[in-house]
Design a protein around this motif. Structure first.
Motif, PDB file in Angstrom:
ATOM      1  N   LEU A  94      41.516  44.480  31.416  1.00  0.00           N
ATOM      2  CA  LEU A  94      41.998  43.916  32.681  1.00  0.00           C
ATOM      3  C   LEU A  94      40.880  43.169  33.414  1.00  0.00           C
ATOM      4  O   LEU A  94      41.117  42.129  34.030  1.00  0.00           O
ATOM      5  N   ALA A  95      39.643  43.700  33.354  1.00  0.00           N
ATOM      6  CA  ALA A  95      38.521  43.015  33.993  1.00  0.00           C
ATOM      7  C   ALA A  95      38.233  41.682  33.309  1.00  0.00           C
ATOM      8  O   ALA A  95      37.936  40.685  33.976  1.00  0.00           O
ATOM      9  N   MET A  96      38.315  41.658  31.973  1.00  0.00           N
ATOM     10  CA  MET A  96      38.113  40.403  31.245  1.00  0.00           C
ATOM     11  C   MET A  96      39.209  39.393  31.589  1.00  0.00           C
ATOM     12  O   MET A  96      38.945  38.203  31.774  1.00  0.00           O
ATOM     13  N   ALA A  97      40.467  39.877  31.689  1.00  0.00           N
ATOM     14  CA  ALA A  97      41.562  38.975  32.053  1.00  0.00           C
ATOM     15  C   ALA A  97      41.383  38.441  33.467  1.00  0.00           C
ATOM     16  O   ALA A  97      41.715  37.288  33.771  1.00  0.00           O
ATOM     17  N   LEU A  98      40.838  39.294  34.361  1.00  0.00           N
ATOM     18  CA  LEU A  98      40.573  38.847  35.728  1.00  0.00           C
ATOM     19  C   LEU A  98      39.570  37.703  35.747  1.00  0.00           C
ATOM     20  O   LEU A  98      39.720  36.719  36.496  1.00  0.00           O
ATOM     21  N   MET A  99      38.510  37.783  34.923  1.00  0.00           N
ATOM     22  CA  MET A  99      37.518  36.718  34.861  1.00  0.00           C
ATOM     23  C   MET A  99      38.120  35.432  34.311  1.00  0.00           C
ATOM     24  O   MET A  99      37.785  34.335  34.754  1.00  0.00           O
ATOM     25  N   VAL A 100      39.037  35.554  33.340  1.00  0.00           N
ATOM     26  CA  VAL A 100      39.674  34.352  32.770  1.00  0.00           C
ATOM     27  C   VAL A 100      40.517  33.654  33.836  1.00  0.00           C
ATOM     28  O   VAL A 100      40.480  32.426  33.984  1.00  0.00           O
ATOM     29  N   GLU A 101      41.289  34.444  34.601  1.00  0.00           N
ATOM     30  CA  GLU A 101      42.120  33.840  35.643  1.00  0.00           C
ATOM     31  C   GLU A 101      41.260  33.237  36.760  1.00  0.00           C
ATOM     32  O   GLU A 101      41.607  32.207  37.328  1.00  0.00           O
ATOM     33  N   SER A 102      40.129  33.891  37.057  1.00  0.00           N
ATOM     34  CA  SER A 102      39.227  33.316  38.064  1.00  0.00           C
ATOM     35  C   SER A 102      38.658  31.989  37.592  1.00  0.00           C
ATOM     36  O   SER A 102      38.500  31.047  38.371  1.00  0.00           O
ATOM     37  N   ALA A 103      38.347  31.896  36.278  1.00  0.00           N
ATOM     38  CA  ALA A 103      37.850  30.634  35.730  1.00  0.00           C
ATOM     39  C   ALA A 103      38.917  29.549  35.795  1.00  0.00           C
ATOM     40  O   ALA A 103      38.618  28.379  36.037  1.00  0.00           O
ATOM     41  N   GLU A 104      40.175  29.918  35.575  1.00  0.00           N
ATOM     42  CA  GLU A 104      41.250  28.929  35.671  1.00  0.00           C
ATOM     43  C   GLU A 104      41.417  28.443  37.122  1.00  0.00           C
ATOM     44  O   GLU A 104      41.718  27.273  37.356  1.00  0.00           O
ATOM     45  N   LEU A 105      41.218  29.343  38.065  1.00  0.00           N
ATOM     46  CA  LEU A 105      41.240  28.916  39.463  1.00  0.00           C
ATOM     47  C   LEU A 105      40.077  27.980  39.757  1.00  0.00           C
ATOM     48  O   LEU A 105      40.210  26.977  40.481  1.00  0.00           O
ATOM     49  N   LEU A 106      38.905  28.280  39.210  1.00  0.00           N
ATOM     50  CA  LEU A 106      37.733  27.432  39.420  1.00  0.00           C
ATOM     51  C   LEU A 106      37.912  26.066  38.767  1.00  0.00           C
ATOM     52  O   LEU A 106      37.432  25.054  39.278  1.00  0.00           O
ATOM     53  N   GLU A 107      38.617  26.012  37.662  1.00  0.00           N
ATOM     54  CA  GLU A 107      38.804  24.747  36.946  1.00  0.00           C
ATOM     55  C   GLU A 107      39.546  23.717  37.797  1.00  0.00           C
ATOM     56  O   GLU A 107      39.318  22.515  37.670  1.00  0.00           O
ATOM     57  N   ILE A 108      40.445  24.190  38.655  1.00  0.00           N
ATOM     58  CA  ILE A 108      41.200  23.256  39.505  1.00  0.00           C
ATOM     59  C   ILE A 108      40.272  22.504  40.461  1.00  0.00           C
ATOM     60  O   ILE A 108      40.438  21.313  40.731  1.00  0.00           O
ATOM     61  N   PHE A 109      39.227  23.196  40.976  1.00  0.00           N
ATOM     62  CA  PHE A 109      38.313  22.591  41.941  1.00  0.00           C
ATOM     63  C   PHE A 109      37.042  22.059  41.291  1.00  0.00           C
ATOM     64  O   PHE A 109      36.110  21.651  42.000  1.00  0.00           O
ATOM     65  N   GLN A 110      36.973  22.043  39.956  1.00  0.00           N
ATOM     66  CA  GLN A 110      35.693  21.811  39.272  1.00  0.00           C
ATOM     67  C   GLN A 110      35.045  20.482  39.649  1.00  0.00           C
ATOM     68  O   GLN A 110      33.870  20.421  39.997  1.00  0.00           O
ATOM     69  N   TRP A 111      35.773  19.395  39.579  1.00  0.00           N
ATOM     70  CA  TRP A 111      35.170  18.067  39.752  1.00  0.00           C
ATOM     71  C   TRP A 111      35.483  17.457  41.125  1.00  0.00           C
ATOM     72  O   TRP A 111      35.320  16.254  41.333  1.00  0.00           O
ATOM     73  N   LEU A 112      35.938  18.254  42.045  1.00  0.00           N
ATOM     74  CA  LEU A 112      36.268  17.734  43.376  1.00  0.00           C
ATOM     75  C   LEU A 112      35.048  17.810  44.296  1.00  0.00           C
ATOM     76  O   LEU A 112      34.185  18.673  44.135  1.00  0.00           O
ATOM     77  N   THR A 113      35.006  16.910  45.248  1.00  0.00           N
ATOM     78  CA  THR A 113      33.974  17.003  46.280  1.00  0.00           C
ATOM     79  C   THR A 113      34.387  18.056  47.312  1.00  0.00           C
ATOM     80  O   THR A 113      35.514  18.577  47.279  1.00  0.00           O
TER      81      THR A 113
END
Length: 493
Positions: free
Chosen positions: A28-47
């Motif tokens: 569950l902790a590993m899955a939490l990190m994956v979902e957090s990375a997917e959330l980060l991906e949305i804002f990755q290249w934005l100012t």
């Protein structure tokens, strides 16, 4: 949201699909990190600005909402699998954070509404007893005062408590400088403590527009005037001579000399104590430096941090324990204000100052420089120093134009003279002052001091006065040009 009910719903959801064996705390902790990375991906290249406005579009808002929900659901399942009460854990963590990072400002969320008294000490000056009588329910006192104004804060601390009294020294100059500063503090406190009550203690009605606007926003903001009670003079008791009845019948009382009575009843003049000027603060010296930089052209401003420190140290005219430390703090204040910006490598300086302002400084302002210590170095350089002459009614014959004698002009002469010296350069401050005095001469001595010329030499990186009075010379000083003198054209005979 009922967290317990949400966790049971997630357990039932996993059991109906036979996922219990996969839902270990590690997975569950590993899955939490994956979902957090997917959330980060949305804002990755934005100012930074684009990230604030991303959720305004419905499609992007739904993506961010889905990823946040995934992170939250996995977090609920980890707490459920490890037997941790999520609400209790959050409450304990908030208490630990409050102990680890104590608050630097007054209580932001008081248990009961506070009453803040913002006193304009330039307009009124009530003591603690008078303030208590005027506003008995006041809890916190803010004393806004001028830099050289003496305010007795100890009596207010005894009346309200040491942590409930704050001294706020005015920064900057101007007719309404303190009024704007008080309004800024009032707005800041209102935003932090919306349930508190705010009272501006001042007779100045200029605060009313600000307070009326605050009341429209449902803040409790008012103004209270303070009038110092008039002191009643004690009437003099007339002296009535005791006259015996027999004497009253025989002799008339001698006439009283009115002039003598007036002389005797005249009160004695009591000398008034002069107000002592407080020690200079870093903010005051920073504003002097800002004033000096605003008068400089872009190519004349200090190019390095050391040169800026030398210029700022030369503006300190009051006796202080450590001039270099005060100059260093003042330069840091200039950085905080955004007036001075230092490059990443720490070498070059950039300035955000307005264009130089043409200020005509009269000879009177230069003579009284000791009475106005905030006068900048560049203002002294630009002031045309002329000897005082009495205005005569008779017609004066026109005199041929003479070259202008200013502090900058004399500094150039001294710089040229020091370059010609080799082994006999003065190594102490007293010796340098004697050399400067010889260039000033007796004509300019009444309107110019060697200290003013020395400040200009330090700002141009010609010399530097060390703490023990020693004189250091810069090896790569800018070559001084000889003063320009009018050249008369020769006419052929």
């Amino acid at each position: 949201m009922n967290i317990k009910a949400m966790q049971k719903r997630l357990r039932d959801f996993a059991a109906s699909r036979e996922w219990q064996s996969f839902h270990s705390p590690k997975n569950l902790a590993m899955a939490l990190m994956v979902e957090s990375a997917e959330l980060l991906e949305i804002f990755q290249w934005l100012t930074t600005e684009q990230s604030h406005t991303l959720t305004q579009e419905p499609a992007d808002r739904e993506k961010v909402s889905d990823e946040i929900a995934d992170v939250f659901l996995y977090l609920l399942q980890i707490a459920d699998r490890t037997g941790i009460d999520l609400e209790e854990a959050v409450e304990k963590k908030l208490i630990k954070n409050a102990q680890k990072h104590p608050a630097k400002l007054p209580e932001l969320l008081p248990s009961c509404p506070k009453v803040h008294l913002l006193v304009d000490c330039e307009n009124v000056s009530p003591d603690a007893e008078a303030l208590k009588k005027l506003l008995p329910d006041g809890t916190d006192v803010w004393l806004f005062h001028a830099p050289a104004q003496r305010v007795d804060a100890e009596q207010h601390k005894r009346a309200y408590g040491a942590n409930s009294v704050t001294l706020v020294e005015r920064t900057g100059a101007g007719k309404n400088a303190l009024d704007f500063q008080l309004s800024y503090y009032a707005g800041y406190l209102m935003a932090r403590q919306p349930d508190a009550r705010f009272v501006v203690v001042s007779n100045d009605k200029g605060y009313e527009p600000m307070l009326e606007h605050a009341r429209k926003l449902d803040f409790q903001a008012t103004r209270s005037e303070y009038r110092k009670p008039p002191t009643l003079a004690t009437p003099a008791t007339p002296v009535v001579p005791v006259v015996k009845p027999a004497q009253a019948q025989k002799k008339k009382p001698a006439p009283v000399d009115k002039k003598v009575l007036i002389t005797l009843s005249r009160p004695k003049l009591v000398p008034v104590e002069t107000t002592l000027v407080a020690d200079p603060t870093s903010a005051r010296i920073a504003f002097r430096a800002k004033d000096a930089l605003s008068l400089m052209a872009a190519n004349q401003r200090p190019a390095s941090w050391e040169a800026l420190l030398t210029l700022t140290e030369g503006l300190i005219t009051e006796p202080v324990a450590d001039r270099q430390d005060l100059a260093r703090k003042a330069c840091r204040v200039l950085q905080l204000y955004g007036t001075v910006m230092l490059d990443v490598d720490g070498r070059n300086l950039r300035y955000r100052c307005p264009d130089p302002v043409q200020r005509a400084a009269s000879a009177e302002s230069v003579v009284n420089a000791a009475q106005a210590p905030a006068l900048s170095v560049l203002a002294l350089e630009k002031a045309v120093i002329k000897p005082k002459t009495a205005i005569k009614p008779q017609v004066v014959k026109p005199v041929a134009a003479k070259p202008r004698h200013s502090v900058s002009h004399i500094a150039k002469r001294v710089e040229l003279s020091l370059k010609k010296m080799t082994s006999n350069r003065p190594v102490r401050r007293d010796g340098l002052m004697k050399v400067i005095a010889t260039h000033i001469g007796t004509v300019l001595a009444p309107v110019m001091t060697p200290e003013q010329v020395c400040i200009v030499l330090q700002s141009r990186r010609v010399v530097r006065i060390l703490p023990k009075g020693e004189v250091a010379y810069f090896s790569k000083a800018k070559t001084a040009k000889p003063p320009e003198t009018p050249v008369q054209q020769q006419t052929s005979g």
